[in-house]
Design an enzyme around this catalytic site. Structure first.
Site, PDB file in Angstrom:
ATOM      1  N   ASN A 135       0.863  -1.202   0.000  1.00 21.76           N
ATOM      2  CA  ASN A 135       0.000   0.000   0.000  1.00 21.76           C
ATOM      3  C   ASN A 135       0.889   1.238   0.000  1.00 21.76           C
ATOM      4  OD1 ASN A 135       0.532   0.837   2.868  1.00 21.76           O
ATOM      5  ND2 ASN A 135      -0.323  -1.199   3.229  1.00 21.76           N
ATOM      6  N   ASP A 166      -4.377  -6.286   5.160  1.00 20.83           N
ATOM      7  CA  ASP A 166      -5.351  -7.155   5.827  1.00 20.83           C
ATOM      8  C   ASP A 166      -5.274  -8.592   5.308  1.00 20.83           C
ATOM      9  OD1 ASP A 166      -6.427  -5.227   7.500  1.00 20.83           O
ATOM     10  OD2 ASP A 166      -7.681  -4.413   5.883  1.00 20.83           O
ATOM     11  N   LYS A 169       8.825 -17.605  -9.925  1.00 16.63           N
ATOM     12  CA  LYS A 169       8.154 -16.512 -10.621  1.00 16.63           C
ATOM     13  C   LYS A 169       7.014 -17.038 -11.493  1.00 16.63           C
ATOM     14  CE  LYS A 169       8.841 -12.651 -13.674  1.00 16.63           C
ATOM     15  NZ  LYS A 169       9.605 -12.189 -14.819  1.00 16.63           N
ATOM     16  N   PRO A 223      -2.919 -11.756  10.475  1.00 19.73           N
ATOM     17  CA  PRO A 223      -3.226 -11.501  11.885  1.00 19.73           C
ATOM     18  C   PRO A 223      -3.380 -10.001  12.108  1.00 19.73           C
ATOM     19  CG  PRO A 223      -0.899 -12.036  11.604  1.00 19.73           C
ATOM     20  CD  PRO A 223      -1.563 -12.283  10.285  1.00 19.73           C
ATOM     21  N   ASP A 224      -4.269  -9.627  13.001  1.00 19.55           N
ATOM     22  CA  ASP A 224      -4.426  -8.214  13.357  1.00 19.55           C
ATOM     23  C   ASP A 224      -3.520  -7.961  14.564  1.00 19.55           C
ATOM     24  OD1 ASP A 224      -5.340  -5.774  14.553  1.00 19.55           O
ATOM     25  OD2 ASP A 224      -7.078  -5.899  13.219  1.00 19.55           O
ATOM     26  N   PHE A 238      -4.235   3.293  14.986  1.00 17.15           N
ATOM     27  CA  PHE A 238      -4.556   4.403  14.101  1.00 17.15           C
ATOM     28  C   PHE A 238      -5.704   3.967  13.200  1.00 17.15           C
ATOM     29  CE2 PHE A 238      -1.274   7.780  14.347  1.00 17.15           C
ATOM     30  CZ  PHE A 238      -0.548   7.251  15.398  1.00 17.15           C
ATOM     31  N   LYS A 257     -14.124   0.714  15.930  1.00 13.53           N
ATOM     32  CA  LYS A 257     -12.851  -0.013  15.795  1.00 13.53           C
ATOM     33  C   LYS A 257     -12.162  -0.172  17.148  1.00 13.53           C
ATOM     34  CE  LYS A 257     -10.904   0.564  11.890  1.00 13.53           C
ATOM     35  NZ  LYS A 257     -10.270   1.222  10.755  1.00 13.53           N
ATOM     36  N   LYS A 276     -11.385  -3.904  18.548  1.00 15.52           N
ATOM     37  CA  LYS A 276      -9.998  -4.383  18.696  1.00 15.52           C
ATOM     38  C   LYS A 276      -9.527  -4.382  20.147  1.00 15.52           C
ATOM     39  CE  LYS A 276      -8.639  -3.213  14.016  1.00 15.52           C
ATOM     40  NZ  LYS A 276      -7.496  -3.314  13.132  1.00 15.52           N
TER      41      LYS A 276
HETATM   42  O1  C5P Z   1      -8.765  -2.192  10.769  1.00 21.16           O
HETATM   43  P1  C5P Z   1      -7.838  -1.146  10.322  1.00 21.16           P
HETATM   44  O2  C5P Z   1      -6.770  -1.653   9.422  1.00 21.16           O
HETATM   45  O3  C5P Z   1      -8.448   0.105   9.804  1.00 21.16           O
HETATM   46  O4  C5P Z   1      -7.140  -0.720  11.705  1.00 21.16           O
HETATM   47  C1  C5P Z   1      -6.107   0.129  11.725  1.00 21.16           C
HETATM   48  C2  C5P Z   1      -5.263  -0.103  12.953  1.00 21.16           C
HETATM   49  O5  C5P Z   1      -5.049  -1.485  13.172  1.00 21.16           O
HETATM   50  C3  C5P Z   1      -3.876   0.470  12.787  1.00 21.16           C
HETATM   51  O6  C5P Z   1      -3.434   0.872  14.056  1.00 21.16           O
HETATM   52  C4  C5P Z   1      -3.068  -0.667  12.260  1.00 21.16           C
HETATM   53  O7  C5P Z   1      -1.712  -0.515  12.562  1.00 21.16           O
HETATM   54  C5  C5P Z   1      -3.686  -1.832  13.007  1.00 21.16           C
HETATM   55  N1  C5P Z   1      -3.664  -3.109  12.256  1.00 21.16           N
HETATM   56  C6  C5P Z   1      -2.829  -4.122  12.694  1.00 21.16           C
HETATM   57  N2  C5P Z   1      -2.827  -5.335  12.044  1.00 21.16           N
HETATM   58  C7  C5P Z   1      -3.624  -5.547  10.982  1.00 21.16           C
HETATM   59  C8  C5P Z   1      -4.466  -4.513  10.510  1.00 21.16           C
HETATM   60  C9  C5P Z   1      -4.442  -3.309  11.178  1.00 21.16           C
HETATM   61  O8  C5P Z   1      -2.095  -3.921  13.671  1.00 21.16           O
HETATM   62  N3  C5P Z   1      -3.594  -6.721  10.360  1.00 21.16           N
END
Ligand code: C5P
Length: 401
Positions: free
Chosen positions: A208, A276, A286, A304-305, A324, A338, A342
């Site tokens: 991104n 995500d 390749k 993973p989040d 953020f 959010k 979270k």
């Molecule tokens: O859900 P979203 O991506 O909008 O959430 C943003 C926040 O979650 C940011 O602080 C980002 O660093 C964190 N995040 C994370 N791991 C992910 C997706 C988002 O730590 N896989």
């Protein structure tokens, strides 16, 4: 900031020792006094004369120098400084430190000191990555030895990778952060920053547009308040700040591992734009057009989040976890949801509609969402947003009060 401070500078035996001559100058021009110690191997790279001339002080070299013992013994020498800096810290010096050896002046001073120690490692990339060195690094970190660098890049030996000593001004920044009396002195903060790269095959990836600017500014501001900062960054377009511990990663899963490895921490700030999704069926070689005109099908798996994972840790959850949220509409409503979803303590929300010029720009207008509600901040340069957030983080940790 360094005026009146004394640094005991141990110069190890590596080609990067030439940069330590400049480090002495940079420290002295900031008002610090430097007591130089040159190891036997260090003398092969820089001379005691250059070191002493630049420091304006005697260059200490030998453990069994009786004159020194009469004037100032090794115990006193190790404690008369405000901070001990090892630059370059070779693989051998680090191994000695980790093992508690004391067979020359440098290692004996490091054993005898009661002061904080900052090391600037420098070595060949293979030596840095060697399991023995990595084991020693883990031990030194556990012993609260601070690191600055090493940086990644071309090496004097012709190889490429991590192992280059941090630049003198980066080391100065690290020293200033440790010597300061900022409210975050003694606190450890982990900051994630930049984008992640999720491989499709060995040459392609999904990414991104995150520049890493806000996360970098935040790490710098936290460092300036005296925090020990571990900066876990994806491939960002702005350079990482000096004086922080930089951990370079590429994927979301590596970022999560790096954050977990960096714990325990007083606070974790997730400023990274983490992908995500990753490609579940990434190819080991390749991918090629097969002439059929059919596009390859990519399967995605959820990453993973990191923010949610750290926020929901059962044991050892940092006291403050901050995320953020870049939103294009209903900023406060979305960010509030959010925060709850979270389980983090704060969300720093901002409006990234192209018309705001915030994404990729130098300014930011944030809303700080916490348990007590939403607080709208005026539009400010990203550096000032970072300083404001760092001050709030210090206050929330009850630091300095
Ligand atoms: O859900 P979203 O991506 O909008 O959430 C943003 C926040 O979650 C940011 O602080 C980002 O660093 C964190 N995040 C994370 N791991 C992910 C997706 C988002 O730590 N896989």
């Amino acid at each position: 900031m360094l005026s009146g401070k004394r640094i005991l500078l141990i110069i190890g035996g590596g080609i990067a020792a030439y940069k330590s001559l400049d480090l002495i100058r940079r420290l002295r021009e900031r008002g610090a006094a430097v007591t130089p110690v040159l190891t036997r191997a260090g003398e092969e790279f820089v001379t005691p004369l250059s070191v002493a001339a630049l420091a304006g002080e005697k260059c200490y070299r030998h453990l069994f120098d009786l004159t020194d013992e009469a004037e100032m013994g090794h115990i006193e020498l190790s404690r008369a400084a405000d901070l001990v800096v090892v630059a370059p810290a070779t693989a051998d010096l680090m191994a000695k430190m980790a093992g508690g050896h004391a067979d020359d002046l440098a290692s004996t001073l490091l054993m005898a000191t009661d002061k904080k120690v900052l090391i600037a490692p420098a070595m060949n990339v293979r030596m840095w990555l060697h399991r023995a060195t990595q084991r020693n690094i883990a031990m030194l970190r556990a012993d609260d030895i601070r690191f600055v660098g090493p940086n990644e890049g071309d090496m004097a030996c012709g190889e490429y990778g991590p192992g280059r000593m941090a630049e003198p001004l980066e080391i100065v920044a690290g020293i200033e952060a440790m010597m300061g009396d900022g409210p975050l002195q003694g606190r450890h903060v982990v900051v994630t920053s930049g984008p992640t790269h999720e491989p499709i095959d060995p040459v392609r990836y999904i990414a991104n547009r995150s520049s890493g600017a806000q996360g970098t500014a935040l790490a710098r501001a936290l460092r300036d308040l005296g925090a020990r900062v571990t900066f876990v960054t994806g491939p960002a377009s702005v350079p990482p700040p000096g004086g922080v511990e930089v951990v370079q990663i590429e994927t979301a899963r590596q970022m999560l591992d790096a954050v977990k490895t960096a714990l325990p921490a007083d606070a974790v700030i997730c400023a990274a734009a983490v992908a995500d999704w990753r490609v579940a069926n990434a190819s080991g070689s390749k991918m090629k057009k097969d002439g059929s005109g059919k596009a390859p099908a990519l399967d995605f798996a959820e990453n993973p989040d990191i923010l949610a994972t750290i926020s929901q840790m059962k044991k050892g959850r940092p006291a403050l976890v901050v995320g953020f949220a870049a939103e294009t509409d209903d900023v406060v409503a979305h960010a509030t949801t959010k925060r709850e979803r979270k389980h983090c303590d704060w969300i720093v929300a901002n409006d990234v509609r192209p018309a705001t010029g915030i994404m990729g720009g130098t300014e930011n207008a944030v809303t700080l969402i916490s348990e007590t509600g939403a607080e709208e901040w005026p539009r400010l340069p990203k550096d000032e947003v970072a300083r404001g957030l760092a001050a709030r983080i210090a206050a929330a940790l009850g630091a300095g009060g």
